[in-house]
Design a protein around this motif. Structure first.
Motif, PDB file in Angstrom:
ATOM      1  N   UNK A 143       0.791  -1.407  -0.046  1.00 37.95           N
ATOM      2  CA  UNK A 143       0.105   0.076   0.003  1.00 37.95           C
ATOM      3  C   UNK A 143       0.944   1.248  -0.050  1.00 37.95           C
ATOM      4  N   UNK A 144       1.816   1.170  -0.954  1.00 31.41           N
ATOM      5  CA  UNK A 144       2.937   2.268  -0.770  1.00 31.41           C
ATOM      6  C   UNK A 144       2.993   2.756  -2.095  1.00 31.41           C
ATOM      7  N   UNK A 145       2.907   4.122  -2.588  1.00 36.28           N
ATOM      8  CA  UNK A 145       3.162   4.561  -3.698  1.00 36.28           C
ATOM      9  C   UNK A 145       4.680   4.804  -4.031  1.00 36.28           C
ATOM     10  N   UNK A 146       4.936   3.893  -5.038  1.00 39.35           N
ATOM     11  CA  UNK A 146       6.792   3.917  -5.527  1.00 39.35           C
ATOM     12  C   UNK A 146       7.070   4.975  -6.169  1.00 39.35           C
ATOM     13  N   UNK A 147       6.547   6.008  -6.227  1.00 39.00           N
ATOM     14  CA  UNK A 147       6.900   7.136  -6.930  1.00 39.00           C
ATOM     15  C   UNK A 147       7.954   7.810  -6.261  1.00 39.00           C
ATOM     16  N   UNK A 148       9.182   8.168  -6.606  1.00 35.56           N
ATOM     17  CA  UNK A 148      10.451   9.000  -5.850  1.00 35.56           C
ATOM     18  C   UNK A 148       9.782  10.254  -5.036  1.00 35.56           C
ATOM     19  N   UNK A 149       8.850  10.751  -5.420  1.00 31.24           N
ATOM     20  CA  UNK A 149       8.304  11.865  -4.806  1.00 31.24           C
ATOM     21  C   UNK A 149       6.872  11.838  -4.540  1.00 31.24           C
ATOM     22  N   UNK A 150       6.382  10.359  -4.589  1.00 33.49           N
ATOM     23  CA  UNK A 150       5.013  10.282  -4.115  1.00 33.49           C
ATOM     24  C   UNK A 150       4.574  10.050  -2.605  1.00 33.49           C
ATOM     25  N   UNK A 151       5.508   9.524  -1.968  1.00 36.37           N
ATOM     26  CA  UNK A 151       5.651   9.404  -0.346  1.00 36.37           C
ATOM     27  C   UNK A 151       6.809   9.520   0.284  1.00 36.37           C
ATOM     28  N   UNK A 152       7.553  10.640  -0.258  1.00 34.66           N
ATOM     29  CA  UNK A 152       8.542  11.080   0.443  1.00 34.66           C
ATOM     30  C   UNK A 152       9.680  10.093   0.610  1.00 34.66           C
ATOM     31  N   UNK A 153      10.589   9.916   1.649  1.00 32.11           N
ATOM     32  CA  UNK A 153      11.790   8.963   1.736  1.00 32.11           C
ATOM     33  C   UNK A 153      11.170   7.565   1.413  1.00 32.11           C
ATOM     34  N   UNK A 154      10.173   7.071   2.212  1.00 34.89           N
ATOM     35  CA  UNK A 154       9.655   5.528   1.712  1.00 34.89           C
ATOM     36  C   UNK A 154       9.406   5.420   0.313  1.00 34.89           C
ATOM     37  N   UNK A 155       8.692   6.345  -0.365  1.00 35.36           N
ATOM     38  CA  UNK A 155       8.632   6.012  -1.775  1.00 35.36           C
ATOM     39  C   UNK A 155       9.870   6.320  -2.661  1.00 35.36           C
ATOM     40  N   UNK A 156      10.662   7.089  -2.175  1.00 32.69           N
ATOM     41  CA  UNK A 156      11.884   7.139  -2.974  1.00 32.69           C
ATOM     42  C   UNK A 156      12.678   5.913  -2.714  1.00 32.69           C
ATOM     43  N   UNK A 157      12.876   5.104  -1.517  1.00 27.54           N
ATOM     44  CA  UNK A 157      13.715   4.128  -1.216  1.00 27.54           C
ATOM     45  C   UNK A 157      12.882   2.931  -2.036  1.00 27.54           C
ATOM     46  N   UNK A 158      11.596   2.798  -1.909  1.00 22.44           N
ATOM     47  CA  UNK A 158      10.762   1.593  -2.726  1.00 22.44           C
ATOM     48  C   UNK A 158      11.056   1.747  -4.036  1.00 22.44           C
ATOM     49  N   UNK A 159      11.065   3.026  -4.791  1.00 21.60           N
ATOM     50  CA  UNK A 159      11.681   3.379  -6.262  1.00 21.60           C
ATOM     51  C   UNK A 159      13.101   2.850  -6.543  1.00 21.60           C
ATOM     52  N   UNK A 160      13.885   3.203  -5.779  1.00 17.56           N
ATOM     53  CA  UNK A 160      15.302   2.751  -5.834  1.00 17.56           C
ATOM     54  C   UNK A 160      15.493   1.154  -5.710  1.00 17.56           C
ATOM     55  N   UNK A 161      14.735   0.337  -4.725  1.00 13.80           N
ATOM     56  CA  UNK A 161      14.533  -0.911  -4.672  1.00 13.80           C
ATOM     57  C   UNK A 161      13.783  -1.441  -6.074  1.00 13.80           C
ATOM     58  N   UNK A 162      12.922  -0.985  -6.455  1.00 12.42           N
ATOM     59  CA  UNK A 162      12.146  -1.385  -7.572  1.00 12.42           C
ATOM     60  C   UNK A 162      13.237  -1.395  -8.912  1.00 12.42           C
ATOM     61  N   UNK A 163      13.999  -0.126  -8.937  1.00 11.12           N
ATOM     62  CA  UNK A 163      15.065  -0.093 -10.198  1.00 11.12           C
ATOM     63  C   UNK A 163      15.940  -1.072 -10.011  1.00 11.12           C
ATOM     64  N   UNK A 164      16.372  -1.287  -8.690  1.00  9.48           N
ATOM     65  CA  UNK A 164      17.307  -2.511  -8.524  1.00  9.48           C
ATOM     66  C   UNK A 164      17.068  -3.670  -8.735  1.00  9.48           C
ATOM     67  N   UNK A 165      15.916  -3.860  -8.465  1.00  2.00           N
ATOM     68  CA  UNK A 165      15.206  -5.353  -8.730  1.00  2.00           C
ATOM     69  C   UNK A 165      15.150  -5.583 -10.140  1.00  2.00           C
ATOM     70  N   UNK A 166      14.898  -4.520 -11.014  1.00  9.40           N
ATOM     71  CA  UNK A 166      14.712  -4.658 -12.453  1.00  9.40           C
ATOM     72  C   UNK A 166      15.657  -5.398 -13.124  1.00  9.40           C
ATOM     73  N   UNK A 167      17.147  -5.287 -12.691  1.00  7.37           N
ATOM     74  CA  UNK A 167      18.190  -6.006 -13.386  1.00  7.37           C
ATOM     75  C   UNK A 167      18.217  -7.405 -13.272  1.00  7.37           C
ATOM     76  N   UNK A 168      17.411  -8.036 -12.319  1.00  6.69           N
ATOM     77  CA  UNK A 168      17.268  -9.460 -12.234  1.00  6.69           C
ATOM     78  C   UNK A 168      16.357  -9.971 -13.043  1.00  6.69           C
ATOM     79  N   UNK A 169      15.323  -9.271 -13.676  1.00  8.95           N
ATOM     80  CA  UNK A 169      14.342  -9.563 -14.343  1.00  8.95           C
ATOM     81  C   UNK A 169      14.650  -9.203 -16.055  1.00  8.95           C
TER      82      UNK A 169
END
Length: 120
Positions: free
Chosen positions: A64-90
Motif C-alpha cells: 500500500x505504498x506509492x513507489x513514486x520517488x516523490x509520491x511518499x517522501x523518503x519511503x517512496x524514494x527508497x521503494x523506487x530505488x529498490x524496484x529499479x535495482x530489482x529490475x536488473x534481475x528480470x
C-alpha cells in the motif's frame, strides 16, 4: 455505440504504449546521465519500463505504498530505488548498482515531475 467503445479501447492501448515509450526514453536518458545505471538499447529499456510498472503495481497492492520517488517522501524514494535495482534481475541488459539505483530514482523522479506519465 460499439464503434465508440472500440475507439476508447484503442485510445487506451495507444496511450499505454505511449507511456511505455516515454518511460523507455527516460530510462535511456538516465542510463546516459547516471554512473552505475546501464540500459542497453531501446527495446531493453521498453521491457524494463514494463517490469518497473509491474513491480510498482505489486508494491502498491502488497505494501500500500506509492513507489513514486516523490509520491511518499523518503519511503517512496527508497521503494523506487529498490524496484529499479530489482529490475536488473528480470531484464537482461539492465545493470544497476545500489548507488546507481538511488541516483537513478532521483533523476527519474525529476523527469517524472517534468514529464508526468503515471507509470513510474
Amino acid at each position: 455505440m460499439a464503434r465508440e467503445i472500440r475507439r476508447d479501447e484503442n485510445a487506451g492501448i495507444l496511450s499505454t504504449l505511449l507511456k511505455f515509450v516515454v518511460n523507455a526514453v527516460v530510462l535511456l536518458a538516465v542510463s546516459f546521465l547516471v554512473p552505475g545505471f546501464v540500459v542497453v538499447g531501446f527495446w531493453t529499456a521498453f521491457l524494463a519500463s514494463i517490469v518497473i510498472t509491474l513491480l510498482d503495481y505489486l508494491a502498491g497492492t502488497v505494501f500500500k505504498i506509492d513507489a513514486s520517488p516523490f509520491g511518499r517522501g523518503l519511503s517512496g524514494f527508497i521503494i523506487a530505488a529498490v524496484i529499479i535495482y530489482l529490475t536488473q534481475f528480470f531484464v537482461a541488459g539492465v545493470y544497476v548498482s545500489i548507488a546507481g539505483a538511488l541516483i537513478g530514482a532521483l533523476v527519474i523522479g525529476i523527469f517524472d515531475a517534468l514529464i508526468p506519465t503515471d507509470v513510474f
